[in-house]
Scaffold this active site. Structure first.
Site, PDB file in Angstrom:
ATOM      1  N   LYS A   1       0.814  -1.220   0.000  1.00 37.26           N
ATOM      2  CA  LYS A   1       0.000   0.000   0.000  1.00 37.26           C
ATOM      3  C   LYS A   1       0.846   1.269   0.000  1.00 37.26           C
ATOM      4  O   LYS A   1       0.467   2.266  -0.629  1.00 37.26           O
ATOM      5  CB  LYS A   1      -0.959   0.016   1.184  1.00 37.26           C
ATOM      6  CG  LYS A   1      -0.336   0.177   2.555  1.00 37.26           C
ATOM      7  CD  LYS A   1      -1.388   0.191   3.642  1.00 37.26           C
ATOM      8  CE  LYS A   1      -0.776   0.299   5.021  1.00 37.26           C
ATOM      9  NZ  LYS A   1      -0.055   1.558   5.238  1.00 37.26           N
ATOM     10  N   THR A   2       1.991   1.249   0.675  1.00 39.01           N
ATOM     11  CA  THR A   2       2.836   2.450   0.702  1.00 39.01           C
ATOM     12  C   THR A   2       3.349   2.760  -0.693  1.00 39.01           C
ATOM     13  O   THR A   2       3.396   3.922  -1.116  1.00 39.01           O
ATOM     14  CB  THR A   2       4.016   2.257   1.678  1.00 39.01           C
ATOM     15  OG1 THR A   2       3.507   1.946   2.977  1.00 39.01           O
ATOM     16  CG2 THR A   2       4.844   3.526   1.765  1.00 39.01           C
TER      17      THR A   2
ATOM     18  N   GLN B   1      -7.312  -5.170   9.968  1.00 39.74           N
ATOM     19  CA  GLN B   1      -6.196  -4.829  10.850  1.00 39.74           C
ATOM     20  C   GLN B   1      -6.539  -3.666  11.783  1.00 39.74           C
ATOM     21  O   GLN B   1      -5.646  -2.975  12.265  1.00 39.74           O
ATOM     22  CB  GLN B   1      -4.949  -4.495  10.027  1.00 39.74           C
ATOM     23  CG  GLN B   1      -4.414  -5.662   9.211  1.00 39.74           C
ATOM     24  CD  GLN B   1      -3.068  -5.367   8.576  1.00 39.74           C
ATOM     25  OE1 GLN B   1      -2.049  -5.288   9.246  1.00 39.74           O
ATOM     26  NE2 GLN B   1      -3.076  -5.178   7.264  1.00 39.74           N
TER      27      GLN B   1
ATOM     28  N   ASP C   1      -3.821   7.499   4.995  1.00 36.30           N
ATOM     29  CA  ASP C   1      -3.344   6.135   5.203  1.00 36.30           C
ATOM     30  C   ASP C   1      -3.872   5.594   6.531  1.00 36.30           C
ATOM     31  O   ASP C   1      -4.248   6.352   7.422  1.00 36.30           O
ATOM     32  CB  ASP C   1      -1.809   6.132   5.214  1.00 36.30           C
ATOM     33  CG  ASP C   1      -1.227   4.737   5.119  1.00 36.30           C
ATOM     34  OD1 ASP C   1      -1.977   3.794   4.799  1.00 36.30           O
ATOM     35  OD2 ASP C   1      -0.009   4.594   5.364  1.00 36.30           O
ATOM     36  N   GLU C   2      -3.901   4.272   6.684  1.00 32.85           N
ATOM     37  CA  GLU C   2      -4.360   3.601   7.913  1.00 32.85           C
ATOM     38  C   GLU C   2      -5.717   4.149   8.364  1.00 32.85           C
ATOM     39  O   GLU C   2      -5.932   4.436   9.545  1.00 32.85           O
ATOM     40  CB  GLU C   2      -3.320   3.768   9.036  1.00 32.85           C
ATOM     41  CG  GLU C   2      -1.934   3.254   8.705  1.00 32.85           C
ATOM     42  CD  GLU C   2      -1.837   1.735   8.651  1.00 32.85           C
ATOM     43  OE1 GLU C   2      -2.878   1.065   8.797  1.00 32.85           O
ATOM     44  OE2 GLU C   2      -0.730   1.217   8.442  1.00 32.85           O
TER      45      GLU C   2
ATOM     46  N   ARG D   1       2.428 -11.298  10.014  1.00 29.40           N
ATOM     47  CA  ARG D   1       3.774 -10.720  10.159  1.00 29.40           C
ATOM     48  C   ARG D   1       4.827 -11.678   9.623  1.00 29.40           C
ATOM     49  O   ARG D   1       5.974 -11.290   9.388  1.00 29.40           O
ATOM     50  CB  ARG D   1       4.107 -10.434  11.637  1.00 29.40           C
ATOM     51  CG  ARG D   1       3.220  -9.453  12.383  1.00 29.40           C
ATOM     52  CD  ARG D   1       3.016  -8.159  11.650  1.00 29.40           C
ATOM     53  NE  ARG D   1       1.790  -8.202  10.856  1.00 29.40           N
ATOM     54  CZ  ARG D   1       1.499  -7.367   9.867  1.00 29.40           C
ATOM     55  NH1 ARG D   1       2.377  -6.443   9.509  1.00 29.40           N
ATOM     56  NH2 ARG D   1       0.359  -7.452   9.213  1.00 29.40           N
TER      57      ARG D   1
END
Length: 764
Positions: free
Chosen positions: A33-34, A251, A220-221, A603
């Protein structure tokens, strides 16, 4: 096509090119996504010829903002520095510097940090003649922060708590705190958000200025936004409606910080014409790990729905191991890391857990096996305030010559003994070549101690009482006596419910350490040996650091990180999901716990290990836990287990099996009919002691219910045991609408009325 677009997959390119109108990008874990966000900014500038200063990109941390800035600078040759890339708080502070006069401040306002806030709140509490012991500044500020993040001002807060005495007092503190902040031309961090909302509401010209400037907004987020951040975003985007939010509803794990998952789930209600783009290709994990994680998160109802996939190799199955005890669990994890260090370095391994208290045994095993580690997002177990307090009490009881220990606990919990008094005692001790504690015992001989003398005598009498108690008691019961005599837990409650719970979990872990120590230690002076062992563990040499260390961290702290090998410990119902979640029965809380599990699983890049303990000590008592429902949500063909025995020992009921019942109650196993301990060969039923979870829980498939009050195994006249009140005799049982009320005459606690479903009673 520009080279930076060629390196994107189709979903990422769609997210970059869909520039007009509202856009919701559901970006799964490890989906890049970044990269998509930074390429979108570059695309707006280079292809759409948008002026850099017309773009606002919001992230949640300064680190993320710096990373995004560096990536944009690399993609855009000219003008990248004019793009607003910052956190919510930094952007709001920048806006308020220009328009603070519209809400009664000047542009030179100061921003109070945590210490500044505490200092001001102390002053306000004193001015309102409220007892600082009852209204601790930390707890009050936490309550005010929660209100601010929900955009609830002092007046609204007062109305909502009009029938609550404590709530009315906090409302008064809130109002006066805000008045003095304004008087001091100061804002706290939450004010940066709230005051920006106020500015945009009161000053339409200021709002119009920024709506016109920020023609393209990226957040973002987005799943972590609270009410204030949601409102700011909505107000700014109302101008041109070119709002792109990126996040993952799977998340969302920060509800306790005020994050509202509804902001992302209801985005299409707020913007019916929104384009929804799902980025589901994962570049991080193997196919097996992703498939297992997908099965777990699919059990949540409150989600937008997506399924991660990868072109990576399928890799090894997820491993699950159930050991007999938490000590064997920790030993297996650290031993597995140690055995594989030639293949996977320490720095590529992470051990994740639900609660900070779980780190204690893992730290000790790392030290025992000489495995270097680093503790992220936490303090070394024996350096935590509440643990040091308890250890200093033990040191003072065992050896009154330790001046540092005595001075630490003299006013812990608060006894009204100030620094000036301590300095006078220290001077007297030095002048007479005696210990600080001996000087306390001679307080009547110290000039100017008339007012403090009584309080000091109460302290020394307490220590003498505890020393006598220690002569015939275990370390475990001594710690429990310290808690009871000092009212330490009661004092913690004033710090706030969450803070108190965390600290008491840590103290409970210390009590469990003491109980385990005494099971193994039969030599003389157990208290001295216990303190010696703790000192050796707590004072481990950390001077050598080659950067290769195993990472120990909570699941919350792991978000945004990745490791080759990930171990998630404590996969047990009552621990993960937490006891409190199971106790409340709140489906929203359970879904957040499941999202946390999903975060932990994703993770891992190459290998994922899940572990559980059949039993573990909780507050000094051995508790038996069932395997976490999250493990059982993974199909058995995706799990590698020992099918009956984990490495070493212990029995495991396969996650794919559904023909079992799991009981959960408090007390000891003695006198329990039909109970088979883990490893005894029974798969028909598994009992689980859950401490304060309450109620006998029966599991069939996935449904948990309390014990049927109509099927109690005790009657009037029977002897029963309660985890807190001890042994007693049942006086009577009265049927209620939804539960049976049990009256018990306890041997020590007297008569108590309890609800059968939550009474935690065991017939003896």
């Amino acid at each position: 096509m520009d080279i930076y677009l060629q390196n994107l997959n189709e979903a990422q390119r769609t997210a970059v090119r869909t520039t007009e109108g509202p856009v919701l990008v559901l970006a799964g874990a490890g989906s890049g996504k970044t990269r998509a966000l930074t390429c979108r900014i570059a695309y707006l500038i280079r292809e759409k010829e948008v002026k850099p200063w017309n773009i606002l990109a919001i992230t949640f941390t300064n680190k993320a903002a710096r990373e995004m800035r560096s990536r944009v600078d690399a993609l855009v040759e000219n003008g990248a520095d004019a793009v607003w890339i910052s956190t919510f708080h930094a952007a709001c502070a920048r806006i308020l510097r220009r328009h603070a006069d519209s809400i009664g401040y000047t542009s030179s306002f100061t921003i109070y940090d945590t210490d500044d806030q505490k200092t001001l709140m102390k002053q306000v509490t004193k001015q309102l003649n409220l007892d600082p012991k009852d209204y601790r500044e930390k707890a009050v500020l936490a309550e005010i922060s929660t209100a601010k993040n929900a955009l609830i001002g002092p007046e609204q807060y007062r109305k909502e708590h009009d029938d609550d005495y404590r709530g009315r007092k906090i409302a008064a503190l809130y109002a006066e705190y805000q008045r003095q902040l304004l008087q001091n031309n100061a804002m706290d961090f939450d004010d940066l958000l709230c005051n920006t909302v106020e500015l945009f509401t009161k000053d339409p010209y200021a709002l119009e200025e920024y709506q016109d400037r920020f023609r393209y907004i990226l957040v973002d987020e987005y799943q972590d936004t609270n009410a204030a951040q949601f409102r700011i975003t909505s107000l700014l985007a109302a101008g041109h409606r070119n709002l792109c939010v990126v996040g993952d509803d799977d998340q969302s794990i920060y509800k306790f910080r005020g994050a509202d998952i509804r902001n992302i789930l209801d985005f299409e209600k707020e913007y019916p014409d929104a384009a929804v783009i799902r980025m589901e290709q994962n570049y991080r994990s193997t196919g097996s790990i992703l498939e297992a994680a997908n099965y777990v998160i699919a059990n949540n109802r409150g989600r937008k729905g997506k399924k991660l996939w990868t072109e990576n190799d399928r890799g090894e199955k997820v491993e699950f191991h159930r050991l007999d005890t938490e000590y064997e669990e920790a030993e297996w994890i650290i031993g597995r890391i140690l055995r594989g260090k030639e293949t996977v370095s320490y720095g590529n391994c992470a051990v994740l857990y639900r609660s900070n208290a779980q780190s204690r045994i893992l730290e000790e095993k790392c030290i025992q096996f000489n495995v270097p580690y680093r503790l992220v997002g936490g303090v070394n177990f024996y350096q935590r305030k509440e643990i040091k307090d308890m250890i200093c009490y033990l040191k003072t009881i065992q050896n009154g010559q330790d001046d540092v220990a005595v001075q630490r606990i003299l006013n812990v919990p608060r006894r009204g003994i100030g620094q000036v008094t301590m300095e006078r005692v220290a001077m007297y001790a030095a002048a007479h070549s005696i210990s600080f504690f001996e000087a306390l015992e001679q307080v009547k001989q110290i000039p100017g101690m008339e007012r403090s003398g009584k309080k000091i005598k109460e302290f020394t009498d307490l220590i003498h009482d505890l020393r006598r108690f220690a002569e015939t008691s275990s370390i475990q019961t001594l710690l429990e006596e310290i808690l009871q005599k000092t009212k330490y837990e009661e004092e913690l409650q004033k710090e706030g419910a969450v803070e108190a719970q965390t600290r008491m979990e840590n103290i409970g872990e210390l009590i469990s350490k003491a109980a385990g120590f005494e099971e193994e230690d039969e030599e003389e002076d157990p208290l001295g040996r216990f303190l010696e062992e703790i000192a050796l563990v707590a004072d481990v040499d950390e001077t050598e650091d080659d950067g290769e260390r195993v990472t120990l961290m909570t699941l919350h702290a792991s978000k945004g990180l990745e490791f080759r090998y990930v171990y998630i410990s404590g996969m047990e119902d009552g621990l993960f999901p937490s006891r409190m979640t199971l106790q409340t029965g709140d489906s929203g809380d359970l879904e957040e716990e499941r999202r946390l599990c999903y975060v932990g699983m994703t993770r891992a890049r190459e290998r994922l290990f899940l572990t559980a303990a059949g039993s573990r000590f909780l507050h000094g008592e051995k508790q038996y836990y069932p395997v976490s429902r999250f493990v059982k949500e993974i199909p058995s063909d995706l799990l590698q287990t020992d099918r009956g025995r984990a490495p070493g020992k212990g029995e495991y009921s396969a996650p794919g099996d559904r023909d079992y019942s799991i009981g959960s109650f408090s007390g000891r196993a003695s006198g329990m009919t039909g109970y088979r301990a883990p490893g005894s060969g029974s798969r028909a039923g598994m009992a689980s002691f859950t401490g304060q979870t309450g109620g006998f829980l029966l599991k069939t498939g996935k449904d948990f219910t309390r014990q049927d009050p109509g099927k109690l195994d005790y009657r009037a006249g029977d002897r029963v045991r309660h985890v807190k009140f001890g042994d007693g005799t049942v006086v009577k049982l009265e049927e209620g609408k939804s539960d049976t009320e049990v009256t018990v005459l306890f041997d020590k606690a007297g008569e108590k009325k309890l609800l059968a479903g939550f009474a935690k009673l065991l017939r003896i």
